[in-house]
Design an enzyme around this catalytic site. Structure first.
Site, PDB file in Angstrom:
ATOM      1  N   GLU A 114       0.847  -1.205   0.000  1.00 32.83           N
ATOM      2  CA  GLU A 114       0.000   0.000   0.000  1.00 32.83           C
ATOM      3  C   GLU A 114       0.873   1.243   0.000  1.00 32.83           C
ATOM      4  OE1 GLU A 114      -1.919  -0.100   3.772  1.00 32.83           O
ATOM      5  OE2 GLU A 114      -3.104  -1.862   3.279  1.00 32.83           O
ATOM      6  N   LYS A 116       2.380   4.535   1.519  1.00 33.40           N
ATOM      7  CA  LYS A 116       2.556   5.069   2.873  1.00 33.40           C
ATOM      8  C   LYS A 116       2.218   6.549   2.801  1.00 33.40           C
ATOM      9  CE  LYS A 116       5.758   4.994   6.750  1.00 33.40           C
ATOM     10  NZ  LYS A 116       5.520   6.330   7.243  1.00 33.40           N
ATOM     11  N   ASP A 118       1.724  10.287   3.894  1.00 35.31           N
ATOM     12  CA  ASP A 118       2.461  11.155   4.805  1.00 35.31           C
ATOM     13  C   ASP A 118       1.506  12.118   5.503  1.00 35.31           C
ATOM     14  OD1 ASP A 118       4.760  11.853   6.002  1.00 35.31           O
ATOM     15  OD2 ASP A 118       5.528  13.082   4.360  1.00 35.31           O
ATOM     16  N   TYR A 232      -6.682   2.315   6.603  1.00 33.88           N
ATOM     17  CA  TYR A 232      -5.878   1.205   6.088  1.00 33.88           C
ATOM     18  C   TYR A 232      -5.698   0.056   7.065  1.00 33.88           C
ATOM     19  CZ  TYR A 232      -2.512   4.198   8.516  1.00 33.88           C
ATOM     20  OH  TYR A 232      -1.898   4.988   9.435  1.00 33.88           O
ATOM     21  N   LYS A 321      10.951   3.117   2.480  1.00 35.63           N
ATOM     22  CA  LYS A 321      10.983   4.565   2.213  1.00 35.63           C
ATOM     23  C   LYS A 321      11.648   4.831   0.874  1.00 35.63           C
ATOM     24  CE  LYS A 321       9.790   6.858   5.944  1.00 35.63           C
ATOM     25  NZ  LYS A 321      10.286   7.873   6.500  1.00 35.63           N
ATOM     26  N   CYS A 415      19.062  44.339  11.658  1.00 34.76           N
ATOM     27  CA  CYS A 415      18.283  44.160  10.435  1.00 34.76           C
ATOM     28  C   CYS A 415      19.155  44.479   9.211  1.00 34.76           C
ATOM     29  CB  CYS A 415      17.066  45.076  10.446  1.00 34.76           C
ATOM     30  SG  CYS A 415      16.203  45.090   8.867  1.00 34.76           S
ATOM     31  N   CYS A 418      17.536  47.904   7.445  1.00 34.45           N
ATOM     32  CA  CYS A 418      17.526  49.240   8.056  1.00 34.45           C
ATOM     33  C   CYS A 418      18.566  49.380   9.156  1.00 34.45           C
ATOM     34  CB  CYS A 418      16.149  49.571   8.604  1.00 34.45           C
ATOM     35  SG  CYS A 418      15.711  48.619  10.075  1.00 34.45           S
ATOM     36  N   CYS A 436      12.697  42.249  12.747  1.00 34.60           N
ATOM     37  CA  CYS A 436      13.126  43.638  12.836  1.00 34.60           C
ATOM     38  C   CYS A 436      11.979  44.404  13.484  1.00 34.60           C
ATOM     39  CB  CYS A 436      13.396  44.170  11.428  1.00 34.60           C
ATOM     40  SG  CYS A 436      13.466  45.953  11.346  1.00 34.60           S
ATOM     41  N   CYS A 441      11.082  50.355   8.828  1.00 38.12           N
ATOM     42  CA  CYS A 441      12.136  49.676   8.063  1.00 38.12           C
ATOM     43  C   CYS A 441      11.717  49.618   6.589  1.00 38.12           C
ATOM     44  CB  CYS A 441      12.328  48.266   8.617  1.00 38.12           C
ATOM     45  SG  CYS A 441      13.335  47.210   7.563  1.00 38.12           S
TER      46      CYS A 441
HETATM   47  S1  IVH Z   1      -0.017   0.484   9.022  1.00 39.40           S
HETATM   48  C1  IVH Z   1       0.524  -1.627  12.909  1.00 39.40           C
HETATM   49  N1  IVH Z   1      -0.376   1.523   6.634  1.00 39.40           N
HETATM   50  O1  IVH Z   1       3.119   5.334   8.931  1.00 39.40           O
HETATM   51  C2  IVH Z   1       0.730  -0.965  11.610  1.00 39.40           C
HETATM   52  N2  IVH Z   1       0.632   2.851   8.307  1.00 39.40           N
HETATM   53  O2  IVH Z   1       5.747   4.944  10.110  1.00 39.40           O
HETATM   54  C3  IVH Z   1       0.473   0.478  11.693  1.00 39.40           C
HETATM   55  N3  IVH Z   1       1.164   5.132   7.593  1.00 39.40           N
HETATM   56  O3  IVH Z   1       2.049   5.100  12.245  1.00 39.40           O
HETATM   57  C4  IVH Z   1       0.499   1.262  10.498  1.00 39.40           C
HETATM   58  N4  IVH Z   1       0.408   4.944   5.546  1.00 39.40           N
HETATM   59  O4  IVH Z   1       0.814   6.726  10.651  1.00 39.40           O
HETATM   60  C5  IVH Z   1       0.092   1.714   7.879  1.00 39.40           C
HETATM   61  N5  IVH Z   1      -0.778   2.334   4.495  1.00 39.40           N
HETATM   62  C6  IVH Z   1      -0.332   2.520   5.731  1.00 39.40           C
HETATM   63  C7  IVH Z   1       0.219   3.750   6.150  1.00 39.40           C
HETATM   64  C8  IVH Z   1       0.697   3.871   7.450  1.00 39.40           C
HETATM   65  C9  IVH Z   1       0.955   5.758   6.421  1.00 39.40           C
HETATM   66  C10 IVH Z   1       1.803   5.765   8.767  1.00 39.40           C
HETATM   67  C11 IVH Z   1       1.121   5.476  10.077  1.00 39.40           C
HETATM   68  C12 IVH Z   1       2.162   4.796  10.913  1.00 39.40           C
HETATM   69  C13 IVH Z   1       3.419   5.305  10.306  1.00 39.40           C
HETATM   70  C14 IVH Z   1       4.580   4.428  10.634  1.00 39.40           C
END
Ligand code: IVH
Length: 684
Positions: A114, A116, A118, A232, A321, A415, A418, A436, A441
């Site tokens: 899936e 991840k 942010d 998720y 990552k 600054c 000025c 400042c 200014c």
């Molecule tokens: S699963 C027990 N799935 O990433 C498993 N986390 O670095 C818990 N996150 O705390 C997380 N996308 O805030 C999961 N598809 C995804 C995610 C995800 C983002 C975040 C989540 C987690 C953090 C860990």
């Protein structure tokens, strides 16, 4: 309308609004225009005002709670919220797979990959289908109760029963789902533009923006940000059989009307997994949200249970990552810019370099602390990247490329513009930026004048940086009021100015005198007051004088105005220099009246609604229709604009009707109008 009819109409409206929300926020396929949506919503508000007993906690009108709360309450999670271990290479992913396989000898492992997302991890609880509790992760076992803030997320159903896509899906007694709240990249850019316009520091990235929004104690402010959510994972479940696989959980969520990750992959072996990670890397830039990696999860629940968890993360999942796109280049100089609020921002002047589709010559160093943290020196080779894919920033120094000739950068003690004293800490003592303190200014004056002339503010064509710099340098303008006493001769003798362009600028200044009040309020550059805040003030106050007189309490009670803005506005109008500026702007003939103003004197179900009547109505005389509208607290206006809420059109309606059609404003026949006013008028 009888109670029975009202009830039927109420559930129709709730159902329809919910369906539009679902199409827009979950499926990303809008099924209706804003105007039409607003009209449905307004009808619902009117109906609930007349029949308060119809207002259920899961009505769309209940998404934005009334009053701000004092502090978030702690809530224990029914199942701990864990974090994930990270990997950074294919090799590490293979090692992870091998490790899990060792723990599960002879088992056939299947995986889900899936995005991840942010954002900020949240837990959401539904009891008997009703959304009852939302929480942050906190320390993993106890989080903050942010229910009110999560309710503002229109993609999060308030009731699973009515949001269910597939009606055969059973509603569990209790469901705690886990997911991520985020701010889309579009909204992130918008929020940052507004912050900068309001003299505030921009958010460094979308995650900070989402986290900052969720920390707000006033749900009305959260609602404006437009947060979204993706779910998720399963936390706790009662009264329903847990699906045997994670992929089934996601399908089940979808059936319940919950938004799940954009795209997921089911993989049967390691090679498929690696391919899925690669594919996601190619797709992720088109997602609405920022993704910094892939999450790899074991699919079968029974196998997950067997491998278990460590103290902080599950053994059955891992994050991969992606390398964020970075570039290396030479830092030639550091300049320190002084903004219109006096904030000093160090900017890295770079050897131009390609990064993620653009050529980057400058990148932010944020503040003095950041320079110290990075240990950056002039002449260094630095690593830059784009925060939230947008703003380039310096993130590191390539120390091995040092030659010994690099020089330390001394943050200025005064600054740079000025030479005045600088201080830091701000009113809260927490601000990291140096400022400042000299309001005169030149850099600040220039910044204020440019802001005043900006398109989003007073919209004065020609009032850009080059012209403002000259006006300030020659002492021709020290503040906005000075602009209005400039003569043709003064302007025409400036560099790059011919008589024609000078006259155009003076004409633009003249035209700006008629601008609506909210533009003027925004243009004043009051700290924390962006264009949204200025419009909110313009709706509440009829004139600038009324605003200047308002107590801090009245300001706080203004719709969409929080304590921070209220305090800042109140202080601004108490300052002698600002009072003098206002007086001179008034003498220069600027408009201080608000066209957005909507009187609240006659509060009623139609308060804050503007109607335009046009053509000959079949039975009602114009005065009768107007009386009905005003009797319900609404306003009648003679011209159709984007501030018009409804147009009531009769026979031989002409240009007003055409304008309304063009602007997409709801048009009512007399019959529809009477129906609507009926809902408004008749006591229940
Ligand atoms: S699963 C027990 N799935 O990433 C498993 N986390 O670095 C818990 N996150 O705390 C997380 N996308 O805030 C999961 N598809 C995804 C995610 C995800 C983002 C975040 C989540 C987690 C953090 C860990």
């Amino acid at each position: 309308m009888t109670q029975g009819q009202a009830k039927r109409r109420h559930s129709e409206l709730v159902e329809e609004i919910r369906r539009h929300d679902y199409r827009y926020y979950v499926e990303a396929q809008p099924s209706v225009g804003d105007r039409e949506y607003d009209a449905l919503y307004h009808e619902l508000v009117v109906l609930e005002t007349q029949f308060p007993n119809l207002t259920t906690p899961d009505s769309p009108t209940q998404r934005v709670g009334g009053q701000p709360i004092k502090a978030f309450q702690p809530v224990p999670h029914l199942l701990p919220m864990m974090s994930l271990d990270n990997t950074y290479s294919q090799g590490e992913v293979r090692q992870f797979v091998a490790r899990v396989q060792r723990l599960l000898p002879g088992e056939n492992l299947e995986w889900v990959v899936e995005p991840k997302i942010d954002g900020v991890a949240v837990s959401v609880r539904f009891e008997e289908g009703r959304f009852t509790l939302g929480a942050t992760r906190g320390d993993g076992s106890t989080g903050d109760d942010i229910t009110g803030n999560l309710k503002t997320i229109r993609g999060l159903p308030l009731n699973l029963r009515s949001s269910r896509k597939d009606t055969s899906v059973k509603i569990p007694k209790l469901l705690e789902a886990r997911g991520e709240v985020y701010l889309s990249l579009d909204k992130f850019k918008k929020a940052n533009a507004e912050r900068v316009a309001a003299g505030e520091d921009p958010f460094a990235n979308p995650r900070n923006a989402a986290a900052g929004s969720l920390k707000q104690l006033d749900p009305r402010i959260v609602a404006r940000r437009g947060l979204e959510v993706v779910l998720y994972g399963l936390g706790h479940l009662e009264g329903s059989e847990q699906p045997a696989r994670h992929s089934e959980v996601l399908d089940w969520f979808k059936g319940l009307g919950l938004k799940t990750p954009e795209k997921t992959w089911r993989c049967r072996h390691e090679q498929e997994l690696i391919e899925a990670i690669d594919q996601l890397d190619k797709l992720r830039h088109d997602f609405r949200y920022q993704t910094d990696g892939a999450v790899i999860k074991l699919d079968a629940r029974a196998l997950r249970d067997k491998v278990g968890v460590t103290s902080k993360a599950p053994r059955w999942a891992i994050a991969y990552k992606y390398q964020s796109e970075q570039a290396e280049t030479k830092l030639n100089r550091v300049t320190v810019q002084v903004g219109r609020t006096g904030a000093l921002t160090p900017v890295a002047e770079l050897e131009p370099v390609h990064l993620a589709g653009t050529v980057v010559k400058r990148a932010t160093l944020h503040n003095e602390d950041q320079i110290r943290r990075l240990g950056v020196r002039i002449g260094d080779t630095v690593t830059i990247q784009k925060a939230g894919e947008v703003i380039p920033e310096v993130v590191g120094v390539v120390v091995r490329k040092r030659t010994g000739s690099e020089k330390a950068f001394e943050f200025p003690k005064r600054c740079p513009d000025c030479g005045g004293a600088i201080s830091r800490g701000g009113s809260t003592g927490e601000e990291v930026a140096w400022r400042c303190a000299n309001l005169a200014c030149p850099a600040q004056v220039r910044g204020r004048l440019e802001h005043w002339c900006a398109r989003g503010a007073m919209d004065i064509e020609g009032g850009g940086e080059v012209l403002m710099r000259q006006l300030v340098d020659r002492g021709l303008a020290r503040d906005m009021a000075d602009l209005y006493s400039l003569t043709l001769e003064q302007v025409a003798t400036l560099e790059r100015m011919a008589e024609k362009s000078a006259q155009n600028f003076l004409d633009a200044l003249e035209a700006s005198k008629k601008r609506d009040l909210w533009r003027l309020i925004f243009g004043l550059g009051i700290l924390h007051v962006g264009s949204g805040g200025a419009k909110a003030l313009g709706r509440h106050f009829a004139t600038l004088e009324d605003l200047a007189r308002a107590s801090e309490e009245e300001l706080t009670q203004t719709d969409e105005i929080g304590e921070v803005i209220a305090h800042s506005v109140f202080q601004w109008f108490r300052d002698a220099v600002n009072k003098n500026l206002m007086e001179r702007l008034r003498q220069a003939g600027l408009n201080f009246r608000s066209e957005l103003y909507k009187p609240r004197a006659a509060p009623g179900p139609w308060a804050a609604k503007t109607f335009v009547l046009t053509g000959t109505l079949p039975t009602l005389k114009r005065e009768e229709a107007a009386a009905k509208i005003e009797g319900l607290g609404g306003k009648v206006s003679g011209t159709v604009s984007k501030n018009t809420d409804y147009v009531v059109a009769g026979e031989d309606a002409g240009s007003k009707l055409a304008k309304a059609q063009q602007l997409g404003i709801p048009i009512l026949t007399e019959e529809q109008f009477l129906k609507l006013s009926d809902i408004g008028r008749r006591p229940h």
